[in-house]
Design an enzyme around this catalytic site. Structure first.
Site, PDB file in Angstrom:
ATOM      1  N   GLN A 430       0.814  -1.218   0.000  1.00 37.02           N
ATOM      2  CA  GLN A 430       0.000   0.000   0.000  1.00 37.02           C
ATOM      3  C   GLN A 430       0.853   1.276   0.000  1.00 37.02           C
ATOM      4  OE1 GLN A 430      -0.523  -2.607   2.161  1.00 37.02           O
ATOM      5  NE2 GLN A 430      -2.276  -3.440   1.047  1.00 37.02           N
ATOM      6  N   GLY A 451       7.958 -13.902  -3.264  1.00 34.82           N
ATOM      7  CA  GLY A 451       7.255 -13.792  -1.987  1.00 34.82           C
ATOM      8  C   GLY A 451       6.020 -12.923  -2.133  1.00 34.82           C
ATOM      9  N   GLN A 473      -1.580  -9.940  -4.509  1.00 33.46           N
ATOM     10  CA  GLN A 473      -2.930 -10.376  -4.197  1.00 33.46           C
ATOM     11  C   GLN A 473      -3.990  -9.571  -4.950  1.00 33.46           C
ATOM     12  OE1 GLN A 473      -2.572  -9.761  -0.006  1.00 33.46           O
ATOM     13  NE2 GLN A 473      -1.628 -11.749   0.366  1.00 33.46           N
ATOM     14  N   TRP A 703      -4.939   3.425   7.264  1.00 32.52           N
ATOM     15  CA  TRP A 703      -4.386   2.245   7.935  1.00 32.52           C
ATOM     16  C   TRP A 703      -4.365   2.450   9.440  1.00 32.52           C
ATOM     17  CZ3 TRP A 703       0.949   1.318   9.870  1.00 32.52           C
ATOM     18  CH2 TRP A 703       1.222  -0.041  10.107  1.00 32.52           C
ATOM     19  N   ARG A 704      -5.128   1.644  10.125  1.00 30.83           N
ATOM     20  CA  ARG A 704      -4.938   1.497  11.570  1.00 30.83           C
ATOM     21  C   ARG A 704      -3.885   0.421  11.752  1.00 30.83           C
ATOM     22  NH1 ARG A 704      -7.131  -2.271  15.137  1.00 30.83           N
ATOM     23  NH2 ARG A 704      -6.498  -1.736  17.274  1.00 30.83           N
ATOM     24  N   ASP A 706      -1.211  -2.448  12.441  1.00 28.51           N
ATOM     25  CA  ASP A 706      -1.241  -3.781  13.037  1.00 28.51           C
ATOM     26  C   ASP A 706       0.132  -4.208  13.534  1.00 28.51           C
ATOM     27  OD1 ASP A 706       0.095  -5.629  10.775  1.00 28.51           O
ATOM     28  OD2 ASP A 706      -1.137  -4.117   9.826  1.00 28.51           O
ATOM     29  N   HIS A 738      -8.180  -2.331   8.921  1.00 24.65           N
ATOM     30  CA  HIS A 738      -7.985  -2.626  10.344  1.00 24.65           C
ATOM     31  C   HIS A 738      -8.718  -1.697  11.298  1.00 24.65           C
ATOM     32  CE1 HIS A 738      -3.826  -4.153   8.802  1.00 24.65           C
ATOM     33  NE2 HIS A 738      -4.792  -5.003   8.510  1.00 24.65           N
ATOM     34  N   GLU A 759      -8.408  -5.195   4.841  1.00 32.21           N
ATOM     35  CA  GLU A 759      -8.285  -6.231   5.857  1.00 32.21           C
ATOM     36  C   GLU A 759      -9.055  -5.766   7.084  1.00 32.21           C
ATOM     37  OE1 GLU A 759      -4.025  -8.465   5.014  1.00 32.21           O
ATOM     38  OE2 GLU A 759      -4.118  -6.886   6.544  1.00 32.21           O
TER      39      GLU A 759
END
Length: 862
Positions: A430, A451, A473, A703-704, A706, A738, A759
């Site tokens: 991101q 990966g 993804q 984004w919170r 993680d 999140h 997510e």
């Protein structure tokens, strides 16, 4: 913030110098010593200010060393003539003295020059017989920028300065505060009351110490003055009559309605109060809450002093963390600087260093620009083909053992690349936009070894070869040209991409729209034909297909940098607001900015552009930025990082209840990112609220955190990433993750979202702590029950409940079931079986579960 510079080699004393020569040199330096102290009347203005140079000998001798106040560090240049070093004083100054502490490699001929804009220079001192040591020069000149311009070296080495010190004054007094001018005198003044007709408000600003304002004998009372325009306020002087204020505040306002306190006391003792303050506003008032006597409040004089005469300069230096390359530089010197920045930033996920790497038009060969955290690489041409890299621009994931899922916060733009191995590797997740890039070959989106990587964004670009997602993804590309795609994992979405495969979701999982309904590219810096900086503002496109520049130059308008306030770390929000109110646009240079009052963008068409991931951190729970309900504001390239005290919102576009139409000139929010936790414990109820109609959201990541510092269910608290209240809002590339309640709430009608990656929060302690009424969990994307029209394409949501893997979220998408609300190509995934999602949308779709990490798909709804 000052950049971290890595020393690539030992200090520059080459082996060929004799011991005797070294001894003599050290003796000379020791005898010279550091420059003498500043005279009291001439404050030092240059220390710690942004400093740039024509070149540096190596990464251990940057320009900033000459203005850091440390006589043991130095700047040194390349071994060529001419060379220069310049410092940005931050405001126009009267320069009275310059002190130069030379190292052994000194200048035989040089000039000291001043400039108001960083482009046109005036010589205030010149010599052709410099003898090294310390030159303490009395000069007379004015300018925001001061430089030493060397034309002849005294040795075979470059120019080298231990310290470059500039003394003088800004405004009408020391520190930039114009104490000689009373900005309030003769200006319109009003008050809450007057004792009688002989004590009007105007008597306190008439310059006559024998007349006064006096109020009624009650609390509270106030007196205010209109300065006529927004000014930077630095000092207020109150000359009280015997009836004085025991408790009062000094407040400022840009509109006379909303006030900010810049000084407060509850122990006033009358007499004359000389108050140093820091704020900005058109209106200044004294607001009394407790009188010291039984009478009212009474002032002989109410004096206001401002900074720099009230005018902030536009344009100027971009600061030390903007590194500019020229085609005349050797590949080795360019590579050394690129490698130095990369070593600093490769794994610096939550550090404070920020960089912009800028390439002037021309050809560059044999370089590999590896791009780390908080680093932007960009071409300074009008079009991508003006800057041609015969080499590589690379993002890989060696720092994280080949896993690219944390390769955030970096960007590439406006360059043509001829990759050395036939492909460019851009293995990101991101907040890593890839804009206006012309890749002459393939584009590999996976790290070396294939990966995982976790989603990204391309716009207004061309890939002549094949886009190769491999292990990516999800991915979104818009308004571009590609030679094809190799594969897709869970969700590859394209809009307006020539060469993209047709929609075949879910097998293979391509979602393709032939055109993007409304779009525009971000504003960007470039150099015009005279070498001056301009900011190009691309036009809005409707039903776009293909890159905007392939048929000729991108349509739009240019704005000279002189019409921008060039903000640097350390600038106050009050100064930034004063610049906006003055009519300037904003260019945030790389760094971290503490924001202690709301930056209010109120002018139609204002451009607020960040380069190198400038990061705005709110203080004491303020809302760091708001946008009025006006046409055509451009916000781009900013990172909002929540502070320790909860902010209700980090960015609000349009006030609540906004109703104006902006269909012909929307406001855009582009490459704007939000972070709650990670670098430090942060809190914010909502990251982005869009109240304005017709707004364009083009690539955000909310984004919170993680992982990192300050992470936990009760630590980095945040309800919602995005709330859309405006009608006709279009979102192109939403990444929201999140949050603890609904991740996105869409309340406006006729909205569109093309591509959504989410997510759910990792860390609910248990199902009971994450209940939405009787249901377990909140949907990732909620369209309000009142919405009658909405359409979304290519939208995915994952779960990874690593604290309690037994949690079963009810669904990821929630919307009213009606014909006007439509979804295409939805998916949910349980990552490794850590929890489950029972339905995809409402009660439709199977359960995402199990260790195989297989998506559950819904092709259309309803």
């Amino acid at each position: 913030m000052s950049p971290v510079r890595l020393l690539l080699s030992p200090p520059r004393r080459p082996a060929r110098r004799t011991v005797a020569a070294l001894t003599a040199l050290l003796a000379a330096v020791a005898l010279a010593g550091p420059p003498g102290p500043a005279r009291a009347a001439d404050p030092l203005l240059s220390q710690g200010r942004p400093t740039t140079a024509s070149s540096t000998e190596n990464a251990g001798t940057p320009a900033s060393n000459a203005t850091d106040g440390n006589s043991g560090t130095r700047w040194s240049s390349a071994f060529a003539d001419p060379q220069w070093i310049q410092v940005d004083l931050g405001a126009t100054a009267t320069v009275s003295r310059v002190s130069l502490a030379w190292e052994g490699a000194y200048a035989r001929a040089y000039q000291v020059q001043t400039s108001t804009d960083g482009a046109t220079w005036t010589t205030v001192f010149s010599t052709t017989n410099g003898d090294g040591g310390t030159d303490d020069l009395t000069v007379s000149g004015t300018g925001r920028y001061v430089r030493v311009y060397g034309t002849a070296r005294a040795t075979g080495y470059g120019y080298s300065l231990w310290e470059f010190q500039v003394y003088g004054s800004t405004g009408g007094g020391s520190g930039g505060c114009d104490t000689a001018t009373n900005a309030a005198q003769g200006r319109p003044a009003t008050a809450s009351s007057t004792e009688n007709a002989g004590t009007p408000a105007g008597a306190a600003v008439d310059g006559n110490p024998g007349t006064r304002w006096a109020s009624a004998a009650a609390d509270p009372q106030w007196i205010q003055v209109d300065l006529g325009s927004v000014r930077a306020i630095c000092r207020v002087v109150l000359s009280w009559e015997a009836a004085y204020g025991r408790a009062y505040q000094i407040q400022t306002s840009t509109d006379g309605a909303t006030w900010t306190s810049v000084y407060s006391t509850t122990s006033g003792d009358g007499g004359t109060d000389t108050l140093t303050v820091n704020g900005s506003g058109r209106y200044v008032r004294v607001y009394g809450t407790a009188r010291a006597t039984g009478w009212g409040y009474s002032l002989w004089e109410f004096t206001v002093h401002t900074t720099g005469g009230g005018t902030l300069p536009g344009g100027g230096s971009l600061g030390p963390n903007v590194i500019t390359f020229d085609p005349s530089m050797s590949a080795a010197s360019i590579q050394a600087q690129l490698d130095s920045v990369f070593r600093s930033q490769e794994s610096n996920q939550f550090g404070t260093q920020r960089y912009a790497l800028m390439f002037k038009p021309g050809d560059y060969s044999g370089i590999n620009a590896q791009i780390g955290f908080y680093t932007s690489i960009m071409g300074l041409g009008r079009n991508p083909g003006d800057v041609r890299i015969h080499g590589d621009v690379t993002v890989d994931a060696g720092w994280f053992n080949g896993n690219a899922t944390q390769n955030f916060w970096r960007s590439a733009s406006n360059m043509q690349v001829f990759p050395s191995a036939g492909f460019t590797r851009w293995a990101v997740s991101q907040a890593a936009p890839f804009r206006r890039m012309d890749i002459q070959g393939d584009l590999n989106l996976a790290p070396n070894g294939y990966g995982w990587a976790s989603g990204g964004y391309i716009a207004d670009s061309r890939v002549t070869g094949v886009v190769q997602p491999y292990s990516q993804q999800q991915w979104y590309t818009r308004d571009s040209n590609v030679g094809g795609y190799l594969n897709a994992v869970w969700n590859v979405t394209n809009s307006g991409v020539v060469g993209a495969p047709a929609t075949s979701f879910p097998n293979p999982p391509y979602t393709t729209l032939a055109q993007t309904p409304v779009s525009r590219d971000v504003p960007y810096l470039y150099l015009d034909g005279s070498g001056a900086y301009q900011v190009f503002v691309p036009s809005t496109r409707t039903n776009a297909s293909g890159a905007s520049w392939l048929g000729g130059a991108t349509p739009g308008t240019s704005i000279p940098l002189s019409q921008f306030y060039v903000a640097k770390p350390g600038d106050s929000a009050a100064t930034i607001n004063a610049a906006l109110a003055q009519g300037l646009n904003l260019l945030f240079t790389p760094g971290v900015y503490a924001v202690d009052q709301t930056i209010a963008v109120n002018r139609a068409g204002a451009v607020v552009l960040g380069i190198g991931y400038p990061t705005l951190v709110p203080q004491n729970g303020v809302v760091p930025m708001t946008v009025a309900d006006v046409d055509g504001v451009r916000l781009a390239g900013l990172l909002f990082d929540a502070g320790a005290v909860n902010s209700p919102v980090l960015l609000q576009v349009g006030p609540a209840g906004s109703t104006a139409s902006h269909a012909t000139n929307p406001t855009s929010i582009q490459d704007v990112f939000f972070r709650i936790g990670g670098a430090h414990a942060g809190k914010a109820t909502t990251s982005l609220v869009v109240n304005q109609d017709d707004a364009l959201i083009d690539h955000i990541w909310a984004w919170r955190g993680d992982h990192g510092t300050g992470i936990g269910w009760t630590v980095n608290t945040a309800d919602t990433g995005l709330i859309v209240n405006g009608d006709n809002v279009t979102a192109l590339g939403l990444f929201v993750e999140h949050y603890q309640k609904y991740e996105v709430i869409w309340n406006g009608n006729n909205g569109r979202t093309i591509f959504f990656q989410n997510e759910l929060p990792y860390d609910p302690p248990n199902a009971a702590s994450w209940m939405n009424g009787s249901r377990v969990g909140y949907a990732a994307f909620k369209v309000a029950d009142t919405v009658t029209t909405f359409e979304g394409w290519g939208m995915g949501s994952y779960c990874y409940f690593n604290v309690d893997p037994t949690i079963a979220a009810y669904h990821s998408f929630e919307a009213p079931t009606r014909a006007g609300v439509r979804f295409h190509d939805l998916l949910t995934v349980s990552l490794g079986g850590n929890g489950s999602i029972t339905h995809v949308i409402n009660d439709t779709g199977g359960t995402a579960q199990g260790t195989n990490t297989v998506p559950v798909n819904v092709v259309s709804y309803p």
